[in-house]
Design an enzyme around this catalytic site. Structure first.
Site, PDB file in Angstrom:
ATOM      1  N   TRP A  99       0.790  -1.229   0.000  1.00 37.31           N
ATOM      2  CA  TRP A  99       0.000   0.000   0.000  1.00 37.31           C
ATOM      3  C   TRP A  99       0.823   1.280   0.000  1.00 37.31           C
ATOM      4  CZ3 TRP A  99      -4.404  -1.785  -1.228  1.00 37.31           C
ATOM      5  CH2 TRP A  99      -4.890  -2.959  -0.672  1.00 37.31           C
ATOM      6  N   HIS A 100       2.061   1.230   0.393  1.00 39.24           N
ATOM      7  CA  HIS A 100       2.788   2.456   0.670  1.00 39.24           C
ATOM      8  C   HIS A 100       3.745   2.848  -0.448  1.00 39.24           C
ATOM      9  CE1 HIS A 100       0.938   2.010   4.478  1.00 39.24           C
ATOM     10  NE2 HIS A 100       1.605   0.919   4.761  1.00 39.24           N
TER      11      HIS A 100
END
Length: 166
Positions: A99-100
């Site tokens: 996600w990052h």
């Protein structure tokens, strides 16, 4: 601190709802794969250590744990049949960005120092994609602080503009 390999992000169209083309290149630099293997080897030693023995299942070996991890339905890339036989394959099968994402919209290249997209009117990008380097952990607090900081700056800018207009 982080990987040596770099990837790239490319817009395929000018339509804002179309996904960009993202190439991660996780192990383009061989040193990154070697660091992953060394890290997994260290983890294996910790799992097999006497102090850790009370925290693991007696019936599950380290290779079984590695295969269980490699077979988790998170990474949709094709996997090697038995990842525990090769730590290189295990790294290739399990290392991923979930996600990052960061670095795809860097300050000075894509956005200016006010986070305005260069060459585009009335558009700013204020999120983790503007980070040149990862904070090394979940970036939520860093992103929230950046958002707050830039929100205050934008508000000051607008209030100053209104004062000049009056």
């Amino acid at each position: 601190m982080g990987p040596i390999s770099t990837g790239h992000l490319e817009l395929r169209t000018r339509h804002p709802e179309d996904n960009p083309s993202v190439t991660f290149n996780y192990f383009k630099e061989p040193q990154d794969l070697q660091r992953c293997v060394e890290g997994i080897s260290t983890i294996e030693k910790v799992i097999d250590s006497r102090p850790f023995s009370k925290f693991k299942f007696d019936y599950m070996s380290v290779p079984q744990l590695l295969n269980m991890t490699a077979n988790a339905p998170v990474n949709l890339l094709p996997k090697h049949y038995n990842s525990s036989q090769s730590l290189e394959d295990f790294c290739k099968d399990t290392v991923m960005t979930i996600w990052h994402y960061h670095g795809g919209c860097q300050v000075g290249s894509v956005v200016d120092h006010d986070y305005k997209v260069m060459g585009v009117d009335a558009l700013r990008v204020i999120d983790g994609s503007t980070f040149n380097l990862s904070p090394g952990t979940n970036p939520q607090a860093t992103v929230m602080m950046l958002g707050r900081y830039m929100g205050v700056n934008i508000l000051r800018e607008r209030l100053a503009s209104e004062d000049l207009a009056n």
